[in-house]
Design a protein around this motif. Structure first.
Motif, PDB file in Angstrom:
ATOM      1  N   UNK A 145       5.576  -6.508   9.213  1.00 21.98           N
ATOM      2  CA  UNK A 145       5.162  -5.111   9.409  1.00 21.98           C
ATOM      3  C   UNK A 145       4.749  -4.488   8.084  1.00 21.98           C
ATOM      4  N   UNK A 146       5.436  -4.878   7.020  1.00 23.97           N
ATOM      5  CA  UNK A 146       5.070  -4.365   5.694  1.00 23.97           C
ATOM      6  C   UNK A 146       3.702  -4.906   5.290  1.00 23.97           C
ATOM      7  N   UNK A 147       3.490  -6.186   5.555  1.00 19.21           N
ATOM      8  CA  UNK A 147       2.214  -6.816   5.178  1.00 19.21           C
ATOM      9  C   UNK A 147       1.053  -6.200   5.956  1.00 19.21           C
ATOM     10  N   UNK A 148       1.326  -5.868   7.209  1.00 18.85           N
ATOM     11  CA  UNK A 148       0.310  -5.221   8.049  1.00 18.85           C
ATOM     12  C   UNK A 148      -0.096  -3.866   7.432  1.00 18.85           C
ATOM     13  N   UNK A 149       0.911  -3.133   6.942  1.00 18.51           N
ATOM     14  CA  UNK A 149       0.608  -1.835   6.343  1.00 18.51           C
ATOM     15  C   UNK A 149      -0.136  -1.998   5.014  1.00 18.51           C
ATOM     16  N   UNK A 150       0.216  -3.035   4.268  1.00 16.40           N
ATOM     17  CA  UNK A 150      -0.553  -3.314   3.042  1.00 16.40           C
ATOM     18  C   UNK A 150      -2.027  -3.520   3.414  1.00 16.40           C
ATOM     19  N   UNK A 151      -2.247  -4.290   4.475  1.00 12.75           N
ATOM     20  CA  UNK A 151      -3.630  -4.534   4.910  1.00 12.75           C
ATOM     21  C   UNK A 151      -4.321  -3.235   5.310  1.00 12.75           C
ATOM     22  N   UNK A 152      -3.591  -2.402   6.068  1.00 14.71           N
ATOM     23  CA  UNK A 152      -4.167  -1.111   6.468  1.00 14.71           C
ATOM     24  C   UNK A 152      -4.615  -0.321   5.243  1.00 14.71           C
ATOM     25  N   UNK A 153      -3.717  -0.212   4.266  1.00 16.83           N
ATOM     26  CA  UNK A 153      -4.022   0.600   3.075  1.00 16.83           C
ATOM     27  C   UNK A 153      -5.193   0.012   2.304  1.00 16.83           C
ATOM     28  N   UNK A 154      -5.221  -1.311   2.229  1.00 19.53           N
ATOM     29  CA  UNK A 154      -6.273  -1.935   1.420  1.00 19.53           C
ATOM     30  C   UNK A 154      -7.655  -1.680   2.027  1.00 19.53           C
ATOM     31  N   UNK A 155      -7.678  -1.308   3.304  1.00 19.72           N
ATOM     32  CA  UNK A 155      -8.974  -1.026   3.944  1.00 19.72           C
ATOM     33  C   UNK A 155      -9.338   0.465   3.913  1.00 19.72           C
ATOM     34  N   UNK A 156      -8.427   1.294   3.465  1.00 19.62           N
ATOM     35  CA  UNK A 156      -8.721   2.737   3.408  1.00 19.62           C
ATOM     36  C   UNK A 156      -9.329   3.030   2.038  1.00 19.62           C
TER      37      UNK A 156
END
Lengths: 386, 386
Positions: A145-156
């Motif tokens: 879940x943390x890695x998923x959020x890292x991915x989200x942020x990296x795309x913003x």
């Protein structure tokens, strides 16, 4: 080139409206409590971040959540660009699923907050506002879940890093189960802004009432110092050498205690055997805000960054080499800690901001280039804004 | 004059034989435990100072209690004179009457230990050993008993100060009931050596085993920082301006956090109203050992001492004035922390000692005069030995 004179604030906080709504709904800290002002009889919002908050909490208003207020503050102080981060305690108090959902929503909110900000008049490719996102770092959260959020942020596109506290997923940041998170953050090129919240046990402050002074002046920097030292001891910087970690409040007490730390490690062969380098080497891998309120403090932090390379494994044992203080300026970045430390009296500029700017300007041994770096050029480079 | 080249160690500890006998008789910390060495089968003494001591405590031997060993260590490292102090935790764990009796006995023991030491070959009026006495600072002790012990120490010719921890008589050193003690110590001209023992709550160190590194490298200096800050906030230095307080480990993190402290005080009008001066002023009233293991650390401490006068009430608000680092050297004093931090391997000189001497020698901006001051001249003057 125009960019050489930008002022960039990398330590400036917000409670996004979605988060303040949550704080208002709560009956225990952290919360925002609406009371009646004993002076005016008008309703008054007070923020209680910590348990046993002195003085009934701090008065809060739109400067804590409104973008216009952030921009107004920036204009007053000549700040061109701000890298805005949620203020502590972030999501620490939430159960995992709620933390994960809210992190994702707040990251989207912050992206919108930044994306909708004006561009700089003289640099139309630059926005006034960029941000640090949030990970749902709470006990029980699954690492994916943390890695998923890292991915989200990296795309913003307007989020350039994340802010985090010191507890990780319950066992601190030296918890090896966070390795995939450090790896993902390194890969994504996101800067990690490490910021305190808990201080140390309040019993340390004794029975006398000194307001917020002891937990803020000492507890906050101690917490950052402990967390960073534990990260060094755990070998995180050996395993993830491209991780970019930015320390709040100029690294707290870490610079001043770093040679003592190195000596204590030297005297413990088990701990020493785990590390590639002398402890002082790792300080040269870090970034430090320049929120230290004095030119001697800032100059000293610059010294310990500058000397770091003389403590790499390959040079260790060659004795004390006098390093050029100017070199350390490359890893220090101006910050304000807005909207905390507001002035007591109505005044155009905030004393806390003016002091930090004056301190940068008064560092002995720094020239114009170093001061411009710390005031803004380092931030533009670190966050990929040029 | 010959005195300009003396090396004086003001931070060097002992457990006097009467005290080690007590430690051997105890079944809980602090204690000395005799076990059988798993390597040699021979009996082995281990010292357990703190709860949850890692590695089964530290091996101890005659260097912790025998005068000959202290003198041998001094000879090896070229130390002319040592000001010896009992090591932590002093009498903290004893009931009041026992603490009072033992303090008095240990003060007499230390006087004898110093008085019976050789004189310096080239300065026959100087002994090799002087000492810091002990006060029975434990909860429940009546203040007159403390004053009585101050009087005892002031009459012992080789005792030049006292060493104390940070708990006072149970509520810390900012407890106003200690005012008569500060007054008596000031009147008697005794130097107060403030030394940590408790660190901060061990939960801060997390679940990973890092040996003694975190409590020693961070916990000890944090404790000194908190105690001194609380003293500043309580107005002790305003009420007792002639009190001479010497801080262990170069004041811990206090120098690096002192401008942040001043800013936090400035933002709290109630706390600010209690103090005569900006917090940074008081650092110039203190003395700091030079046990910081690095030239940048020592130079920085010298900076914060040097700048202190620019933060007196009369000069406050005049902005940052660049101070001459050399001035700060007058309040810094060489120390070794012997017999702690022994070398891991058989070696002529102790690394911890050599590093601190090299650090003093490598401070940028200090000349021969400043280095000689820190190595010995300041101590001779502060303790009235010239």
């Amino acid at each position: 080139m125009a960019l050489t004179s930008k002022l960039v604030d990398i330590h400036t906080h917000i409670y996004l409206p979605r988060y303040t709504a949550l704080l208002r709904s709560r009956s225990s800290v952290p919360r925002i409590l609406t009371t009646t002002s004993p002076l005016t009889g008008a309703p008054e919002d007070r923020l209680l971040i910590l348990d046993h908050e002195p003085s009934g909490g701090r008065p809060v208003g739109p400067q804590y959540w409104a973008r216009d207020e952030k921009l107004r503050f920036m204009n007053t102080h000549g700040i061109d660009v701000s890298l805005v981060s949620s203020a502590n305690p972030w999501l620490d108090f939430l159960p995992p699923s709620e933390a994960q959902t809210l992190a994702s929503q707040l990251n989207d909110d912050l992206e919108e907050y930044c994306a909708g900000s004006p561009t700089l008049a003289d640099s139309p490719t630059l926005k006034r506002l960029y941000g640090f996102g949030l990970l749902p770092l709470v006990p029980g959260i699954p690492v994916p879940a943390l890695l998923e959020t890292v991915q989200q942020i990296s795309k913003l596109p307007h989020l350039k890093g994340i802010i985090m506290g010191t507890r990780g997923i319950g066992s601190g940041l030296d918890d090896e189960s966070l390795d995939p998170v450090w790896d993902a953050l390194s890969q994504a090129g996101l800067v990690v802004f490490l910021h305190p919240h808990y201080g140390v046990e309040a019993t340390a402050w004794g029975p006398k009432d000194n307001g917020h002074v002891l937990p803020l002046a000492l507890g906050f920097p101690f917490e950052t110092t402990i967390a960073t030292t534990r990260l060094i001891l755990s070998g995180v910087f050996d395993r993830f050498p491209t991780l970019r970690l930015l320390l709040a409040h100029s690294g707290g007490a870490l610079p001043q205690l770093s040679s003592r730390l190195a000596s204590c490690i030297d005297h413990d062969p088990i701990v020493a055997s785990r590390l590639k380098h002398d402890a002082r080497f790792y300080l040269g891998q870090l970034y430090f805000d320049a929120v230290a309120y004095g030119p001697e403090e800032i100059g000293f932090v610059s010294d310990v960054i500058a000397r770091a390379n003389s403590f790499s494994a390959s040079t260790k044992g060659s004795g004390f080499i006098s390093a050029d203080r100017r070199l350390g300026s490359k890893r220090m970045l101006f910050g304000t800690d807005h909207p905390f430390f507001p002035p007591l009296n109505s005044t155009e500029k905030w004393r806390s901001v003016v002091e930090n700017l004056q301190a940068i300007d008064a560092v002995s041994g720094w020239g114009q280039e170093e001061k411009d770096s710390v005031r803004g050029n380092n931030a533009l480079a670190l966050f990929g804004l040029i």
